[in-house]
Design a protein around this motif. Structure first.
Motif, PDB file in Angstrom:
ATOM      1  N   UNK A  46       0.799  -1.204  -0.053  1.00 51.40           N
ATOM      2  CA  UNK A  46       0.169  -0.128   0.041  1.00 51.40           C
ATOM      3  C   UNK A  46       1.009   1.226  -0.007  1.00 51.40           C
ATOM      4  N   UNK A  47       2.168   1.313  -0.488  1.00 51.57           N
ATOM      5  CA  UNK A  47       2.966   2.163  -0.225  1.00 51.57           C
ATOM      6  C   UNK A  47       2.663   3.220  -1.615  1.00 51.57           C
ATOM      7  N   UNK A  48       2.273   2.582  -2.679  1.00 49.20           N
ATOM      8  CA  UNK A  48       2.016   3.349  -3.863  1.00 49.20           C
ATOM      9  C   UNK A  48       1.011   2.602  -4.575  1.00 49.20           C
ATOM     10  N   UNK A  49       0.666   3.095  -5.934  1.00 47.61           N
ATOM     11  CA  UNK A  49      -0.333   2.434  -6.744  1.00 47.61           C
ATOM     12  C   UNK A  49       0.341   2.197  -8.002  1.00 47.61           C
ATOM     13  N   UNK A  50       0.438   0.843  -8.467  1.00 50.19           N
ATOM     14  CA  UNK A  50       1.018   0.357  -9.824  1.00 50.19           C
ATOM     15  C   UNK A  50       0.437  -0.853 -10.411  1.00 50.19           C
ATOM     16  N   UNK A  51      -0.429  -0.356 -11.291  1.00 49.53           N
ATOM     17  CA  UNK A  51      -1.195  -1.436 -12.099  1.00 49.53           C
ATOM     18  C   UNK A  51      -0.166  -2.224 -13.031  1.00 49.53           C
ATOM     19  N   UNK A  52       0.732  -1.695 -13.449  1.00 47.06           N
ATOM     20  CA  UNK A  52       1.838  -2.250 -14.380  1.00 47.06           C
ATOM     21  C   UNK A  52       3.194  -1.865 -13.459  1.00 47.06           C
ATOM     22  N   UNK A  53       3.478  -2.951 -12.826  1.00 39.13           N
ATOM     23  CA  UNK A  53       5.018  -2.549 -12.094  1.00 39.13           C
ATOM     24  C   UNK A  53       6.116  -2.403 -13.064  1.00 39.13           C
ATOM     25  N   UNK A  54       6.077  -3.219 -14.314  1.00 40.80           N
ATOM     26  CA  UNK A  54       6.999  -3.158 -15.241  1.00 40.80           C
ATOM     27  C   UNK A  54       7.274  -1.735 -15.887  1.00 40.80           C
ATOM     28  N   UNK A  55       5.995  -1.093 -16.232  1.00 41.68           N
ATOM     29  CA  UNK A  55       5.861  -0.007 -16.856  1.00 41.68           C
ATOM     30  C   UNK A  55       6.273   1.261 -15.815  1.00 41.68           C
ATOM     31  N   UNK A  56       5.984   0.846 -14.612  1.00 38.24           N
ATOM     32  CA  UNK A  56       6.256   1.909 -13.384  1.00 38.24           C
ATOM     33  C   UNK A  56       8.040   1.668 -13.375  1.00 38.24           C
ATOM     34  N   UNK A  57       8.499   0.902 -13.467  1.00 35.57           N
ATOM     35  CA  UNK A  57      10.001   0.582 -13.279  1.00 35.57           C
ATOM     36  C   UNK A  57      10.584   1.274 -14.496  1.00 35.57           C
ATOM     37  N   UNK A  58      10.112   1.304 -15.406  1.00 30.69           N
ATOM     38  CA  UNK A  58      10.571   1.898 -16.617  1.00 30.69           C
ATOM     39  C   UNK A  58      10.495   3.618 -16.533  1.00 30.69           C
ATOM     40  N   UNK A  59       9.136   4.196 -15.742  1.00 34.47           N
ATOM     41  CA  UNK A  59       9.197   5.435 -15.701  1.00 34.47           C
ATOM     42  C   UNK A  59      10.021   5.834 -14.617  1.00 34.47           C
ATOM     43  N   UNK A  60      10.334   5.005 -13.552  1.00 28.83           N
ATOM     44  CA  UNK A  60      11.427   5.290 -12.681  1.00 28.83           C
ATOM     45  C   UNK A  60      12.679   5.765 -13.056  1.00 28.83           C
ATOM     46  N   UNK A  61      12.895   4.676 -13.987  1.00 36.60           N
ATOM     47  CA  UNK A  61      14.366   4.570 -14.550  1.00 36.60           C
ATOM     48  C   UNK A  61      14.641   5.651 -15.545  1.00 36.60           C
ATOM     49  N   UNK A  62      13.663   6.190 -16.159  1.00 34.88           N
ATOM     50  CA  UNK A  62      13.829   7.477 -17.183  1.00 34.88           C
ATOM     51  C   UNK A  62      13.567   8.742 -16.405  1.00 34.88           C
ATOM     52  N   UNK A  63      13.120   8.766 -15.385  1.00 36.19           N
ATOM     53  CA  UNK A  63      12.948   9.915 -14.556  1.00 36.19           C
ATOM     54  C   UNK A  63      14.245  10.167 -13.590  1.00 36.19           C
ATOM     55  N   UNK A  64      15.133   9.240 -13.442  1.00 33.24           N
ATOM     56  CA  UNK A  64      16.232   9.263 -12.542  1.00 33.24           C
ATOM     57  C   UNK A  64      17.648   9.227 -13.435  1.00 33.24           C
ATOM     58  N   UNK A  65      17.324   9.413 -14.759  1.00 36.46           N
ATOM     59  CA  UNK A  65      18.420   8.818 -15.555  1.00 36.46           C
ATOM     60  C   UNK A  65      19.197  10.319 -16.048  1.00 36.46           C
ATOM     61  N   UNK A  66      19.230  11.282 -15.340  1.00 32.32           N
ATOM     62  CA  UNK A  66      19.929  12.310 -15.489  1.00 32.32           C
ATOM     63  C   UNK A  66      21.573  12.067 -15.446  1.00 32.32           C
ATOM     64  N   UNK A  67      21.764  11.369 -14.534  1.00 31.37           N
ATOM     65  CA  UNK A  67      23.403  11.018 -14.418  1.00 31.37           C
ATOM     66  C   UNK A  67      23.781   9.846 -15.064  1.00 31.37           C
ATOM     67  N   UNK A  68      22.897   9.246 -15.729  1.00 30.23           N
ATOM     68  CA  UNK A  68      23.146   7.976 -16.424  1.00 30.23           C
ATOM     69  C   UNK A  68      24.110   8.153 -17.367  1.00 30.23           C
ATOM     70  N   UNK A  69      25.316   7.271 -17.262  1.00 31.97           N
ATOM     71  CA  UNK A  69      26.623   7.467 -18.121  1.00 31.97           C
ATOM     72  C   UNK A  69      26.441   7.019 -19.389  1.00 31.97           C
ATOM     73  N   UNK A  70      25.155   6.131 -19.600  1.00 28.49           N
ATOM     74  CA  UNK A  70      24.821   5.871 -21.226  1.00 28.49           C
ATOM     75  C   UNK A  70      24.521   6.986 -21.817  1.00 28.49           C
ATOM     76  N   UNK A  71      24.048   7.825 -21.439  1.00 26.78           N
ATOM     77  CA  UNK A  71      23.699   9.163 -22.145  1.00 26.78           C
ATOM     78  C   UNK A  71      24.926  10.210 -22.370  1.00 26.78           C
ATOM     79  N   UNK A  72      24.784  10.490 -23.702  1.00 26.45           N
ATOM     80  CA  UNK A  72      26.156  11.370 -24.056  1.00 26.45           C
ATOM     81  C   UNK A  72      26.045  12.898 -23.378  1.00 26.45           C
ATOM     82  N   UNK A  73      27.082  13.497 -24.018  1.00 26.40           N
ATOM     83  CA  UNK A  73      27.325  14.924 -23.545  1.00 26.40           C
ATOM     84  C   UNK A  73      27.677  15.379 -22.150  1.00 26.40           C
ATOM     85  N   UNK A  74      27.139  16.156 -21.819  1.00 25.44           N
ATOM     86  CA  UNK A  74      27.583  16.582 -20.277  1.00 25.44           C
ATOM     87  C   UNK A  74      27.403  15.603 -19.166  1.00 25.44           C
ATOM     88  N   UNK A  75      28.210  15.646 -18.678  1.00 24.81           N
ATOM     89  CA  UNK A  75      28.059  14.527 -17.080  1.00 24.81           C
ATOM     90  C   UNK A  75      27.537  15.736 -16.158  1.00 24.81           C
TER      91      UNK A  75
END
Length: 201
Positions: A149-178
């Motif tokens: 009951x900590x959160x609502x997630x009808x589709x945990x896999x899609x929610x996991x993708x959302x989380x990864x995208x939203x925290x990916x600013x420091x992801x070293x797989x992304x180019x340009x400025x670190x």
């Protein structure tokens, strides 16, 4: 040099060359030179460049995923404050992979730039061994949080993708400025709060 040592040298050298030159431009001659073996030795182990590339990306992605899953386990094994714990996790998620797996993430950037020229089998092997495995690990945590009951997630896999995208600013797989540590913390905090806004009851 023993056969297994030669294979290890080939994979290490190939990772360096593929990460630097990309799949299309990398040559077996360059890989042989970097690995300190003959081209004949490479062909004794791998049928062609495509098979070698698939072995390299699969092994490299596996090591990077192991490191990322260790971070997931360390920071999300026991959640007491979902927002604070997710922010701490997000800041740690990219940090340990930046140096240790720099060649892997350079290779990922090359893959993203050359998708149309890389054998699909290699792409599938990379995704399954690396990103999808990591996403499934996070999805499992999200599923358990939803059951508590900590959160609502009808589709945990899609929610996991959302989380990864939203925290990916420091992801070293992304180019340009670190980003700096402060910038990454601010970006992760914003991303986590956006994620929770969409998934809290």
């Amino acid at each position: 040099m023993a056969r297994e040592d030669k294979r290890r040298a080939i994979l290490t050298g190939a990772l360096t060359v593929f990460a630097r030159d990309g799949y299309t431009r990398a040559s077996i001659d360059a890989i042989a030179s970097t690995a300190g073996v003959s081209t004949r030795t490479i062909y004794n182990h791998f049928a062609d460049k495509a098979e070698l590339f698939q072995a390299v990306i699969q092994e490299s992605a596996g090591r990077a995923a192991d490191a990322q899953i260790a971070v997931i386990d360390r920071h999300l094994r026991k959640v007491t404050d979902l927002e604070a714990d997710l922010i701490e996790f997000g800041c740690a998620f990219a940090a340990p992979t930046t140096i240790e797996h720099a060649e892997h993430f350079a290779l990922v950037r090359q893959i993203n730039a050359e998708l149309g020229h890389i054998p699909q089998a290699a792409i599938d092997a990379w995704q399954e061994t690396g990103p999808l495995r990591v996403r499934r690990e996070i999805a499992g945590r999200i599923r358990r949080w939803a059951e508590r009951g900590l959160l609502r997630a009808e589709d945990p896999d899609r929610a996991a993708l959302h989380l990864l995208v939203l925290i990916s600013a420091g992801n070293p797989s992304l180019p340009d400025v670190v980003p700096t540590g402060t910038e990454m913390a601010e970006s992760v905090t914003s991303g986590v709060r956006t994620f929770l806004h969409g998934h809290l009851h």
